[in-house]
Write an enzyme that holds these catalytic residues in place. Structure first.
Site: not given
Lengths: 519, 519
Positions: B161, B238, B262
């Site tokens: 990420k 996210s 997330s």
């Protein structure tokens, strides 16, 4: 868990409506018949759709379901308003099974709350030993007798039971000593001639039980034909060779006789459609008699369409389309079969109800009636059989196996009073059944069990015969037509559902087959 | 039709016993669990066996069933003692469905009275647009960073990420203006370093929602990654790019963060296993913070075994085998999800109960608690997020999309009293949950809906976010570990079941996966 007090009619009507809507791809009705809301389930193959909306969307996108014909609808009540229904169907390609949980809502509407569908191709797996089984045929040709070359039965191969005159051949009757003394026939039996005129051909002469006086298909002289649909089991008789040949695919139509069940029983044991005509509706000339009061000439086939075409030729009439008001069922009568057979026949009956849209109605049969009608039938049959063949039996000691000879000799002992009393019972039974059949067509097991093991022995065979005679001799003594549908299954063994219609209603009875596909 | 007052525990225990006996081919137990008698039904493919004896004979002859792992067990009560159960399973090759009618007899024993099984190969059909989706990756290599060459994660490709430091690269944070001003990282974040040391490699740097302050996976700058498992739907965020890459098969592990969900949310939307660790159990150094009180670094994977291996490396400990007494479920909490999602999660929970043998126990959640804990969490999160990034937000007007900027700015308005009151609620919530988790592991939906449409728009996304936060923020504010199992299905859309264990019990929680196959 019993359905005695449940809304069987409402449930089967809902299943009928569902099946028709499915075949018509009528999305509105299908959506209506599935319970609304997010909890409704539909499973197929590897996945489950949850929620009526997702199911409706799937249904709208698929563009119809494959054509299918229900063969068994197993109904198990799980509560007053809940039924677990497992339906087996034939498809144009293969077969399928659907499980449905139906629930009746407060407004009285039956709806599917969960469904599971599976299906695929089917391997019919006939016993490979059946194709060239020496116990099935007495004589084969390629063909033995050619047909008219054209007609509604063009190319249909007939296995002629060895009681029926084939021009240029002797009738063997399943007994070597009979064959030895039999004359060469000068003409075909009229029933056979009709089939030949319609384009069918004679594939050969098929074995029969000794002088047709047996139901098991066991013949000590020629052997027991292989039952292609039930390895290790007897084929049933007395039209044993015809049934075995049709089941094996070496013939398409079995031309046989039915006195006490000799078409219905091998049809049941070998998984064939069977038709016993109204007494007298098909000529019995040229056919070795057993008991003229109750002898008939009829047919066996692997599929309903071939049976229907053959029957139309024998009747000299197209099949009809009149329907009864209902299918009648007596739980008592069905319960004369063994429990597994009774359940199998119930499932076939429910499928017939769904396929035809005819409701099932329970009817009463007096508790002592089956024993009485069976005894009366046996008395009449034995007396006539002795009158026909007593001289041969006396003249040929040892020509028949002991059990068959004993059946004939029982006829010698029937006195005039006994015979008259038996005919009295037959007359009462006919009157009772005639009345019943004004309310619908009676549905009952074709046999009390599936095919017994070839090793069952005389006692085993006699038990199966005695149980079955209680079911088969009703149509026989009443002269009504009977249609055997080979839809029941006990394990992998077939067992028949038998439908009895009023005397003379053969065309309508056979017309049923049109709704039952495949064509 | 509700199961509130039914013997759910007894039924699921019987299903568990059945599944274990099936896998062990324990014929005695299997025979015992099918109702005796001639009426019991078993359907598969094209046929039905009728009668317990025939079913037992079939079972004895087949030599075991293919190994299967239940993923959804849909229970529908048809009466006090009757349940219609539809179970979906994964198999080593493909998948399967079984429908069973279970009935509890007078002695209290649950038995199968009818079953229907189907199965076959499965085509996972990931969206073909997913493999080369530019919105999924910011940077890819072949690999971008090689691993140690050997170790338990050898060959495992990681989608990192874009909040996690990768040596030699900048952290982009999903915001171009952030990337511009970001320094080149001198070292890998310690969590990433552990994975590399264990043999994994970095496939690339995957997109994130802006500064991780969103749950939908929608990024106005880089676009919305394709959700390979739900075409036309958002991937969730996210950790959006990591999830999309793993779901598409272009990476095997997603290394991401979970503050308010997330990892759990994109796991739920993309059908992935997700692990949010105990707060503090995995080092967050080198990872761009959002709200340190609740930030965690964790993993996503397509299968439980890869997740478990990755988690063991991050924890520096093998997974454990201690089990709780029960799986806890609050119908009220589950009911915060939409009805279809709640049903899907119930089915996944029942499957988890069967797979683990742990009973499901209903627990009470105060009716006003979820709203309170969600509000408290949002207050704490916003205040910390503003403390972390307020200066950037102020210095870069227009750098964030309006909805994300509004979330940050809400933190600016949080006063000290408000924050203290929120922390008070968090403390009470932690105390309550800690007590609850002594009785078992709490199971709830990972999200309140499956992935919304990409076209849902700001209001649609906000509604999904608000509903989901009530479910996700419980684990977040309590610091407990959470495992997302991607077993629920709404139509074809995946949705997760989330299991919460006591703080520090990560190894045991991940140990659950060992029973859940495939290895």
């Amino acid at each position: 868990m019993t359905d005695a007090h449940h809304d069987e009619a409402g449930l089967l009507a809902a299943v009928t409506r569902y099946e028709r809507a499915l075949m018509a791809d009528d999305l509105a009705v299908l959506d209506e018949l599935f319970a609304p809301g997010p909890a409704t389930l539909r499973a197929e193959g590897t996945g489950v759709l949850v929620g009526a909306d997702h199911i409706a969307a799937f249904r709208a996108a698929r563009g119809g379901a494959p054509t299918r014909w229900l063969r068994r609808v197993h109904v198990r009540w799980t509560g007053p308003d809940d039924a677990h229904v497992v339906a087996e169907s034939e498809r144009a390609q293969g077969a399928g099974v659907q499980t449905q949980w139906w629930h009746r809502d407060e407004a009285g509407s039956w709806r599917v709350h969960a469904a599971h569908v599976s299906g695929g191709p089917v391997d019919p797996r006939p016993d490979p030993a059946a194709a060239d089984d020496p116990a099935t045929w007495r004589l084969r040709g390629a063909p033995l007798v050619a047909g008219a070359g054209t007609g509604p039965l063009q190319g249909v191969r007939i296995a002629v039971k060895d009681l029926v005159a084939v021009a240029g051949q002797r009738v063997g009757g399943g007994v070597p000593a009979w064959l030895e003394q039999a004359p060469v026939e000068q003409a075909h039996a009229p029933a056979l001639q009709r089939l030949l005129d319609a384009g069918a051909e004679v594939a050969g002469i098929a074995q029969t039980d000794e002088l047709a006086f047996s139901l098991m298909g066991v013949n000590e002289h020629s052997g027991t034909p292989v039952n292609p649909r039930a390895p290790g089991r007897v084929p049933g008789g007395s039209s044993s060779g015809s049934a075995a040949a049709v089941a094996a695919g070496t013939a398409d139509l079995g031309l046989g006789t039915d006195t006490a069940g000799s078409l219905r029983v091998p049809g049941s044991f070998c998984g064939l459609y069977a038709w016993r005509p109204t007494h007298g509706a098909v000529p019995v000339e040229g056919v070795l008699p057993l008991a003229q009061d109750v002898d008939t000439v009829g047919l066996l086939a692997r599929d309903g369409a071939t049976l229907r075409r053959g029957a139309a030729v024998l009747l000299g009439a197209e099949t009809g389309s009149s329907r009864p008001e209902a299918l009648l069922r007596s739980r008592f009568l069905t319960g004369l079969a063994d429990p597994s057979t009774a359940l199998a026949v119930e499932a076939a009956l429910a499928a017939l109800s769904v396929a035809t849209g005819l409701p099932v109605r329970e009817v009463d049969v007096p508790a002592d009636a089956p024993a009485a009608w069976t005894a009366a039938f046996r008395t009449v049959q034995a007396a006539q059989a002795w009158a026909n063949h007593g001289a041969f039996v006396e003249a040929h000691p040892g020509a028949l196996s002991p059990s068959v000879e004993a059946r004939f000799r029982a006829g010698a002992a029937v006195g005039a009073d006994e015979l008259a009393a038996a005919r009295e019972v037959v007359a009462r039974t006919r009157a009772w059944l005639d009345g019943l059949l004004t309310r619908g067509w009676l549905c009952l097991p074709s046999t009390s069990t599936p095919a017994p093991s070839r090793e069952a022995g005389p006692e085993g065979f006699e038990a199966a015969r005695a149980g079955t005679l209680q079911l088969t001799t009703l149509a026989s003594q009443c002269g009504v037509p009977a249609l055997g549908l080979p839809w029941g299954r006990v394990g992998e063994l077939p067992v028949g559902l038998c439908v009895l219609a009023p005397r003379g209603a053969d065309a309508d009875l056979l017309g049923l087959l049109e709704a039952l596909g495949p064509a």
